[in-house]
Design a protein around this motif. Structure first.
Motif, PDB file in Angstrom:
ATOM      1  N   MET A   1      -4.373  -3.132  11.187  1.00  0.00           N
ATOM      2  CA  MET A   1      -4.005  -3.589   9.859  1.00  0.00           C
ATOM      3  C   MET A   1      -2.555  -3.224   9.574  1.00  0.00           C
ATOM      4  N   SER A   2      -1.865  -4.127   9.013  1.00  0.00           N
ATOM      5  CA  SER A   2      -0.481  -3.881   8.624  1.00  0.00           C
ATOM      6  C   SER A   2      -0.477  -3.273   7.225  1.00  0.00           C
ATOM      7  N   VAL A   3       0.226  -2.183   7.073  1.00  0.00           N
ATOM      8  CA  VAL A   3       0.313  -1.504   5.781  1.00  0.00           C
ATOM      9  C   VAL A   3       1.505  -2.074   5.020  1.00  0.00           C
ATOM     10  N   LYS A   4       1.198  -2.723   3.889  1.00  0.00           N
ATOM     11  CA  LYS A   4       2.250  -3.345   3.085  1.00  0.00           C
ATOM     12  C   LYS A   4       2.320  -2.775   1.676  1.00  0.00           C
ATOM     13  N   THR A   5       1.227  -2.140   1.249  1.00  0.00           N
ATOM     14  CA  THR A   5       1.180  -1.603  -0.115  1.00  0.00           C
ATOM     15  C   THR A   5       0.651  -0.172  -0.093  1.00  0.00           C
ATOM     16  N   MET A   6       0.778   0.507  -1.215  1.00  0.00           N
ATOM     17  CA  MET A   6       0.209   1.856  -1.317  1.00  0.00           C
ATOM     18  C   MET A   6      -1.313   1.804  -1.223  1.00  0.00           C
TER      19      MET A   6
ATOM     20  N   ASP B   1      -2.952  -0.232   0.671  1.00  0.00           N
ATOM     21  CA  ASP B   1      -3.197  -0.316   2.114  1.00  0.00           C
ATOM     22  C   ASP B   1      -3.089   1.064   2.757  1.00  0.00           C
ATOM     23  N   LEU B   2      -2.052   1.784   2.401  1.00  0.00           N
ATOM     24  CA  LEU B   2      -1.850   3.130   2.957  1.00  0.00           C
ATOM     25  C   LEU B   2      -2.993   4.054   2.557  1.00  0.00           C
ATOM     26  N   PHE B   3      -3.425   3.952   1.311  1.00  0.00           N
ATOM     27  CA  PHE B   3      -4.546   4.749   0.827  1.00  0.00           C
ATOM     28  C   PHE B   3      -5.795   4.470   1.658  1.00  0.00           C
ATOM     29  N   VAL B   4      -6.107   3.209   1.870  1.00  0.00           N
ATOM     30  CA  VAL B   4      -7.305   2.838   2.630  1.00  0.00           C
ATOM     31  C   VAL B   4      -7.177   3.281   4.087  1.00  0.00           C
ATOM     32  N   GLU B   5      -6.030   3.100   4.688  1.00  0.00           N
ATOM     33  CA  GLU B   5      -5.835   3.530   6.072  1.00  0.00           C
ATOM     34  C   GLU B   5      -6.003   5.046   6.212  1.00  0.00           C
ATOM     35  N   THR B   6      -5.529   5.790   5.238  1.00  0.00           N
ATOM     36  CA  THR B   6      -5.668   7.245   5.269  1.00  0.00           C
ATOM     37  C   THR B   6      -7.120   7.645   5.027  1.00  0.00           C
ATOM     38  N   LEU B   7      -7.829   6.907   4.194  1.00  0.00           N
ATOM     39  CA  LEU B   7      -9.272   7.138   4.022  1.00  0.00           C
ATOM     40  C   LEU B   7     -10.013   6.941   5.344  1.00  0.00           C
ATOM     41  N   LYS B   8      -9.660   5.893   6.065  1.00  0.00           N
ATOM     42  CA  LYS B   8     -10.298   5.611   7.354  1.00  0.00           C
ATOM     43  C   LYS B   8     -10.042   6.743   8.346  1.00  0.00           C
ATOM     44  N   ASP B   9      -8.813   7.215   8.376  1.00  0.00           N
ATOM     45  CA  ASP B   9      -8.430   8.331   9.237  1.00  0.00           C
ATOM     46  C   ASP B   9      -9.247   9.577   8.875  1.00  0.00           C
ATOM     47  N   THR B  10      -9.366   9.832   7.595  1.00  0.00           N
ATOM     48  CA  THR B  10     -10.079  11.013   7.116  1.00  0.00           C
ATOM     49  C   THR B  10     -11.576  10.896   7.392  1.00  0.00           C
ATOM     50  N   TYR B  11     -12.111   9.721   7.227  1.00  0.00           N
ATOM     51  CA  TYR B  11     -13.524   9.481   7.507  1.00  0.00           C
ATOM     52  C   TYR B  11     -13.823   9.757   8.986  1.00  0.00           C
ATOM     53  N   TYR B  12     -12.981   9.238   9.855  1.00  0.00           N
ATOM     54  CA  TYR B  12     -13.135   9.492  11.291  1.00  0.00           C
ATOM     55  C   TYR B  12     -13.072  10.997  11.571  1.00  0.00           C
ATOM     56  N   ALA B  13     -12.106  11.660  10.953  1.00  0.00           N
ATOM     57  CA  ALA B  13     -11.955  13.108  11.172  1.00  0.00           C
ATOM     58  C   ALA B  13     -13.210  13.857  10.750  1.00  0.00           C
TER      59      ALA B  13
END
Length: 165
Positions: free
Chosen positions: A1-6, A8-20
């Motif tokens: 996913m391309s991060v274009k908005t905050m 998007d960044l929020f969701v990508e960081t949620l995904k990272d945290t969920y995996y962790a």
């Protein structure tokens, strides 16, 4: 996913945290099993139950945002947990191992505190009040877990490890 908005960044960081968090769920039983100090074992067992609730909270956050619940590989947590596994495999003296396990666990907690602190602020700024509340609850649990590990280390584990050397 391309991060274009905050968002998007929020969701990508949620995904990272969920995996962790999912990786932590897999690692905690091994840390508890290898710990020799009863208070440390108890702390890991309790944190496992807490982590299960934290995963559920993250799922609630995804659902509140109408985003699919899914993780994204977290290289940082992979590295932290790989280092923890080296401690579990390489340290023979149980007293020294307990100190190493605490060190590894606190690396995990500090990463989580960083992630959740960021996510809470972003959720607030983006107007995701429910998400901010859920993430803040987890942030406070992570801080308490870190404080408990420090207390266990200071009260007995570090002293026992120093005497083992």
């Amino acid at each position: 996913m391309s991060v274009k908005t905050m968002d998007d960044l929020f969701v990508e960081t949620l995904k990272d945290t969920y995996y962790a968090e999912k990786q932590i769920l897999k690692a905690l039983p091994a840390m508890s099993k290898k710990a020799s100090h009863s208070e440390l074992k108890h702390a890991f067992d309790n944190h496992l139950k807490e982590t299960e609730k934290q995963v559920q909270r993250l799922e609630e956050v995804f659902n509140s945002l109408d985003v699919a619940v899914r993780g994204k590989k977290c290289e940082a947590m992979e590295g932290i947990l790989a280092e923890a596994k080296h401690h579990l495999d390489d340290i023979e003296d149980k007293k020294i191992l307990d100190a190493g396990i605490i060190s590894s666990a606190q690396s995990v907690e500090h990463y989580e505190i960083c992630r959740y602190g960021t996510l809470v602020e972003w959720a607030k700024n983006l107007g995701h009040a429910d998400a901010a509340r859920l993430l803040e609850e987890t942030l406070q649990e992570e801080k308490k877990a870190d404080e408990m590990l420090t207390a266990i280390a200071r009260s007995v584990v570090n002293k026992d490890a120093e005497q083992a050397a």
